[in-house]
Scaffold this motif. Structure first.
Motif, PDB file in Angstrom:
ATOM      1  N   GLU A 150       9.931 -17.237  11.753  1.00  0.00           N
ATOM      2  CA  GLU A 150       9.029 -17.391  10.611  1.00  0.00           C
ATOM      3  C   GLU A 150       7.846 -16.425  10.726  1.00  0.00           C
ATOM      4  O   GLU A 150       7.402 -15.842   9.727  1.00  0.00           O
ATOM      5  N   SER A 151       7.344 -16.259  11.950  1.00  0.00           N
ATOM      6  CA  SER A 151       6.229 -15.338  12.159  1.00  0.00           C
ATOM      7  C   SER A 151       6.636 -13.911  11.835  1.00  0.00           C
ATOM      8  O   SER A 151       5.882 -13.162  11.181  1.00  0.00           O
ATOM      9  N   MET A 152       7.853 -13.549  12.259  1.00  0.00           N
ATOM     10  CA  MET A 152       8.312 -12.181  12.006  1.00  0.00           C
ATOM     11  C   MET A 152       8.579 -11.957  10.522  1.00  0.00           C
ATOM     12  O   MET A 152       8.377 -10.841  10.009  1.00  0.00           O
ATOM     13  N   GLU A 153       9.018 -12.977   9.802  1.00  0.00           N
ATOM     14  CA  GLU A 153       9.197 -12.852   8.356  1.00  0.00           C
ATOM     15  C   GLU A 153       7.864 -12.540   7.678  1.00  0.00           C
ATOM     16  O   GLU A 153       7.786 -11.705   6.769  1.00  0.00           O
ATOM     17  N   ASN A 154       6.810 -13.222   8.130  1.00  0.00           N
ATOM     18  CA  ASN A 154       5.475 -12.952   7.579  1.00  0.00           C
ATOM     19  C   ASN A 154       5.016 -11.530   7.913  1.00  0.00           C
ATOM     20  O   ASN A 154       4.402 -10.854   7.081  1.00  0.00           O
ATOM     21  N   ASP A 155       5.333 -11.085   9.126  1.00  0.00           N
ATOM     22  CA  ASP A 155       4.965  -9.722   9.516  1.00  0.00           C
ATOM     23  C   ASP A 155       5.692  -8.691   8.652  1.00  0.00           C
ATOM     24  O   ASP A 155       5.105  -7.668   8.242  1.00  0.00           O
ATOM     25  N   LEU A 156       6.973  -8.959   8.394  1.00  0.00           N
ATOM     26  CA  LEU A 156       7.743  -8.044   7.555  1.00  0.00           C
ATOM     27  C   LEU A 156       7.177  -8.009   6.136  1.00  0.00           C
ATOM     28  O   LEU A 156       7.053  -6.932   5.517  1.00  0.00           O
ATOM     29  N   ALA A 157       6.814  -9.173   5.622  1.00  0.00           N
ATOM     30  CA  ALA A 157       6.240  -9.224   4.277  1.00  0.00           C
ATOM     31  C   ALA A 157       4.936  -8.429   4.222  1.00  0.00           C
ATOM     32  O   ALA A 157       4.666  -7.695   3.251  1.00  0.00           O
ATOM     33  N   ALA A 158       4.108  -8.554   5.270  1.00  0.00           N
ATOM     34  CA  ALA A 158       2.855  -7.806   5.328  1.00  0.00           C
ATOM     35  C   ALA A 158       3.128  -6.304   5.400  1.00  0.00           C
ATOM     36  O   ALA A 158       2.432  -5.493   4.753  1.00  0.00           O
ATOM     37  N   ALA A 159       4.142  -5.902   6.177  1.00  0.00           N
ATOM     38  CA  ALA A 159       4.488  -4.485   6.293  1.00  0.00           C
ATOM     39  C   ALA A 159       4.977  -3.935   4.963  1.00  0.00           C
ATOM     40  O   ALA A 159       4.671  -2.786   4.591  1.00  0.00           O
ATOM     41  N   GLU A 160       5.730  -4.756   4.230  1.00  0.00           N
ATOM     42  CA  GLU A 160       6.232  -4.300   2.924  1.00  0.00           C
ATOM     43  C   GLU A 160       5.099  -4.165   1.915  1.00  0.00           C
ATOM     44  O   GLU A 160       5.085  -3.241   1.094  1.00  0.00           O
ATOM     45  N   ARG A 161       4.143  -5.097   1.973  1.00  0.00           N
ATOM     46  CA  ARG A 161       2.988  -4.975   1.081  1.00  0.00           C
ATOM     47  C   ARG A 161       2.204  -3.702   1.394  1.00  0.00           C
ATOM     48  O   ARG A 161       1.759  -2.975   0.483  1.00  0.00           O
ATOM     49  N   ALA A 162       2.040  -3.437   2.684  1.00  0.00           N
ATOM     50  CA  ALA A 162       1.326  -2.219   3.081  1.00  0.00           C
ATOM     51  C   ALA A 162       2.080  -0.971   2.627  1.00  0.00           C
ATOM     52  O   ALA A 162       1.480   0.026   2.197  1.00  0.00           O
ATOM     53  N   TYR A 163       3.410  -1.017   2.714  1.00  0.00           N
ATOM     54  CA  TYR A 163       4.205   0.139   2.259  1.00  0.00           C
ATOM     55  C   TYR A 163       4.030   0.364   0.761  1.00  0.00           C
ATOM     56  O   TYR A 163       3.853   1.510   0.302  1.00  0.00           O
ATOM     57  N   ASN A 164       4.106  -0.725  -0.006  1.00  0.00           N
ATOM     58  CA  ASN A 164       3.971  -0.594  -1.458  1.00  0.00           C
ATOM     59  C   ASN A 164       2.595  -0.046  -1.835  1.00  0.00           C
ATOM     60  O   ASN A 164       2.466   0.777  -2.748  1.00  0.00           O
ATOM     61  N   ASP A 165       1.555  -0.501  -1.124  1.00  0.00           N
ATOM     62  CA  ASP A 165       0.218   0.032  -1.378  1.00  0.00           C
ATOM     63  C   ASP A 165       0.149   1.517  -1.010  1.00  0.00           C
ATOM     64  O   ASP A 165      -0.461   2.333  -1.738  1.00  0.00           O
ATOM     65  N   THR A 166       0.783   1.846   0.097  1.00  0.00           N
ATOM     66  CA  THR A 166       0.788   3.248   0.534  1.00  0.00           C
ATOM     67  C   THR A 166       1.570   4.116  -0.451  1.00  0.00           C
ATOM     68  O   THR A 166       1.174   5.264  -0.753  1.00  0.00           O
ATOM     69  N   LYS A 167       2.669   3.583  -0.951  1.00  0.00           N
ATOM     70  CA  LYS A 167       3.480   4.334  -1.921  1.00  0.00           C
ATOM     71  C   LYS A 167       2.688   4.586  -3.206  1.00  0.00           C
ATOM     72  O   LYS A 167       2.727   5.700  -3.782  1.00  0.00           O
ATOM     73  N   ALA A 168       1.955   3.567  -3.629  1.00  0.00           N
ATOM     74  CA  ALA A 168       1.127   3.736  -4.823  1.00  0.00           C
ATOM     75  C   ALA A 168       0.047   4.784  -4.587  1.00  0.00           C
ATOM     76  O   ALA A 168      -0.239   5.624  -5.462  1.00  0.00           O
ATOM     77  N   ALA A 169      -0.542   4.747  -3.396  1.00  0.00           N
ATOM     78  CA  ALA A 169      -1.571   5.745  -3.066  1.00  0.00           C
ATOM     79  C   ALA A 169      -0.972   7.138  -2.957  1.00  0.00           C
ATOM     80  O   ALA A 169      -1.593   8.142  -3.370  1.00  0.00           O
ATOM     81  N   TYR A 170       0.233   7.203  -2.433  1.00  0.00           N
ATOM     82  CA  TYR A 170       0.917   8.509  -2.317  1.00  0.00           C
ATOM     83  C   TYR A 170       1.215   9.075  -3.693  1.00  0.00           C
ATOM     84  O   TYR A 170       1.018  10.285  -3.939  1.00  0.00           O
ATOM     85  N   ASP A 171       1.700   8.218  -4.585  1.00  0.00           N
ATOM     86  CA  ASP A 171       2.002   8.671  -5.949  1.00  0.00           C
ATOM     87  C   ASP A 171       0.743   9.148  -6.668  1.00  0.00           C
ATOM     88  O   ASP A 171       0.809  10.001  -7.563  1.00  0.00           O
ATOM     89  N   SER A 172      -0.404   8.623  -6.220  1.00  0.00           N
ATOM     90  CA  SER A 172      -1.673   9.036  -6.828  1.00  0.00           C
ATOM     91  C   SER A 172      -2.293  10.213  -6.092  1.00  0.00           C
ATOM     92  O   SER A 172      -3.394  10.668  -6.456  1.00  0.00           O
ATOM     93  N   GLY A 173      -1.596  10.682  -5.065  1.00  0.00           N
ATOM     94  CA  GLY A 173      -2.078  11.831  -4.316  1.00  0.00           C
ATOM     95  C   GLY A 173      -3.222  11.521  -3.370  1.00  0.00           C
ATOM     96  O   GLY A 173      -3.948  12.427  -2.960  1.00  0.00           O
ATOM     97  N   LEU A 174      -3.348  10.231  -3.004  1.00  0.00           N
ATOM     98  CA  LEU A 174      -4.458   9.842  -2.140  1.00  0.00           C
ATOM     99  C   LEU A 174      -4.107   9.899  -0.654  1.00  0.00           C
ATOM    100  O   LEU A 174      -5.015   9.942   0.192  1.00  0.00           O
ATOM    101  N   VAL A 175      -2.806   9.836  -0.325  1.00  0.00           N
ATOM    102  CA  VAL A 175      -2.389   9.888   1.079  1.00  0.00           C
ATOM    103  C   VAL A 175      -1.269  10.897   1.216  1.00  0.00           C
ATOM    104  O   VAL A 175      -0.611  11.275   0.231  1.00  0.00           O
ATOM    105  N   THR A 176      -1.020  11.299   2.426  1.00  0.00           N
ATOM    106  CA  THR A 176       0.005  12.303   2.702  1.00  0.00           C
ATOM    107  C   THR A 176       1.376  11.653   2.859  1.00  0.00           C
ATOM    108  O   THR A 176       1.497  10.420   2.997  1.00  0.00           O
ATOM    109  N   SER A 177       2.398  12.489   2.863  1.00  0.00           N
ATOM    110  CA  SER A 177       3.759  11.987   3.082  1.00  0.00           C
ATOM    111  C   SER A 177       3.927  11.421   4.487  1.00  0.00           C
ATOM    112  O   SER A 177       4.755  10.537   4.723  1.00  0.00           O
TER     113      SER A 177
END
Length: 441
Positions: A150-177
């Motif tokens: 259960e703890s690892m499921e929460n960690d994975l969910a947090a990692a996916e949220r961070a990825y989606n935020d990073t992807k949005a920032a990347y699409d906006s040109g705010l972060v690098t590949s």
């Protein structure tokens, strides 16, 4: 680059062996199921019955009974040319015999049988305790595995949220590949770790089903409340519980068995033995002649025999009987030495378990603080990352530290609970009573 949503988490959840409506199995239910389905316990029950039957004192008071019957017919049909020469005779009879040993050997045999019955009951009790310990360990291991999952499921969910935020920032040109790649790598790492835990959980469930005989899907409870204990020293616990524990009682029973065997050897080797035999017989002969006439001679008889046997060889040094007597004396001495050694080993095991419990408590306190600090650090790192003040690598480091601390805390709590249970088994008192008696005020 792929866009990662929460869908993979849901899919992974569908692969989980547990489901929301699966029946919850408690530890006591698991133990009860194991007792009903365990082949080892069935063998232990049958062994107990056989051992008690063999050690029945009544058997030595039941005499040996025998019944013997015979019949014989003799006659001459050839070699006679006239009927007046034909003749025949027959005999029949039976004997009833009763034989019984009398004397002091009954005393030794009674003592041996009493000790055997004690050992048989203790052996069964220890088999039951071993099964309960095995189920308890397996159960809390399963709970720990579920918590980690259960703890690892929460960690994975947090990692996916961070990825989606990073992807949005990347699409906006705010972060690098590179930042986006690091975020994706983080998700894949947690997916892999989750799959490993899922596989381990499935294996733990299969092992648990084998032990308990439980079939189908099931869920388990959470850890009981962590209650810190203020425990006496190992020596104090031994003085209160040790002599009543199955481990020490078994050693006492071994001493009693060797002493009873010595008594039996002494009475059979040093003192006269007496046996009584009673016999009754009825029989006779019958004769037939021609012209027809029958003569018979039936009679009965009874006899009683008392036999006294006085041993002599036991008093001769080096004889087989004398050596057997000395061997029996040595067995008593050895069993007493084992009892003393067993007490020391028991106290040493108690001391080791108490040390483990204290170490587990310290680990819980440290890892609890570690989780708290890691959570605060992660929250600050996430806030900084979202504000563009730090890199994803820094955030990933904080995520990994939090994940690791949470797993460490789960393991520390599991080890603490299992060691407290181990102590309760050693003292032969139930877990709830132990916690109630020694809960820290």
């Amino acid at each position: 680059m792929r866009k990662i949503l929460l869908v993979p988490v849901l899919l992974l959840s569908l692969l989980m062996p547990l489901c929301a409506d699966a029946p919850v199995i408690t530890l006591s239910e698991a133990i009860e199921s194991a007792m009903e389905n365990s082949t080892d316990m069935e063998i232990a029950r049958l062994t107990l019955q056989s051992s008690l039957r063999s050690a029945c004192n009544a058997s030595q008071y039941i005499p040996d009974l025998s019944l013997t019957g015979s019949a014989t017919i003799n006659g001459r049909m050839l070699g006679n040319t006239t009927l007046d020469k034909m003749s025949g005779n027959g005999s029949a009879g039976f004997d009833i015999g009763i034989t019984m040993g009398l004397g002091t050997s009954m005393i030794g045999t009674t003592a041996v049988n009493n000790a055997k019955r004690t050992i048989a009951n203790l052996t069964y009790a220890m088999s039951l305790s071993d099964l309960e310990q095995s189920i308890t360990k397996s159960y809390w291991t399963l709970v720990s595995s579920k918590r980690s999952l259960e703890s690892m499921e929460n960690d994975l969910a947090a990692a996916e949220r961070a990825y989606n935020d990073t992807k949005a920032a990347y699409d906006s040109g705010l972060v690098t590949s590179l930042e986006l790649s690091n975020a994706e790598l983080s998700v894949l790492s947690y997916e892999y770790a989750l799959k490993q835990l899922q596989d381990a959980y499935v294996l733990s469930q299969d092992a648990f089903r084998t032990l308990t005989g439980i079939e189908g899907e099931f869920d388990v409870t959470d850890f009981p409340e962590i209650v810190y204990l203020s425990l006496p020293t190992a020596e104090e616990l031994y003085n209160k519980y040790g002599e009543n524990s199955n481990t020490i009682k078994m050693l006492h029973a071994s001493v009693a068995t060797s002493e009873a065997a010595l008594t039996l050897q002494q009475v059979s080797s040093l003192y006269p033995s007496v046996s009584l035999a009673l016999n009754y017989n009825l029989g006779g002969d019958a004769y037939m002649n021609y012209p027809p006439s029958v003569e018979n001679n039936f009679n009965d008889g009874a006899s009683a025999t008392v036999t006294v046997s006085i041993p002599i060889s036991s008093y001769i040094p080096g004889s087989s009987a004398n050596n057997s007597l000395k061997n029996a004396e040595d067995s008593v001495a050895i069993s007493k030495l084992k009892l003393n050694a067993g007490r020391k080993d028991y106290i040493s095991a108690l001391r080791s378990t108490l040390t483990s419990i204290e170490q587990n408590r310290s680990n819980i306190e440290i890892t609890s603080k570690k989780v708290e600090v890691a959570q605060n650090t992660y929250d600050l790192a996430l806030e900084s990352y979202n504000a563009g003040l730090t890199s994803f690598s820094d955030l990933q480091t904080r995520m990994d530290a939090l994940s690791s601390a949470q797993i460490e805390l789960i393991n520390a709590e599991s080890e603490y609970i299992q060691n407290v249970y181990a102590l309760s088994f050693m003292l032969d008192i139930d877990y709830e009573s132990l916690v109630t008696l020694y809960a820290e005020k």
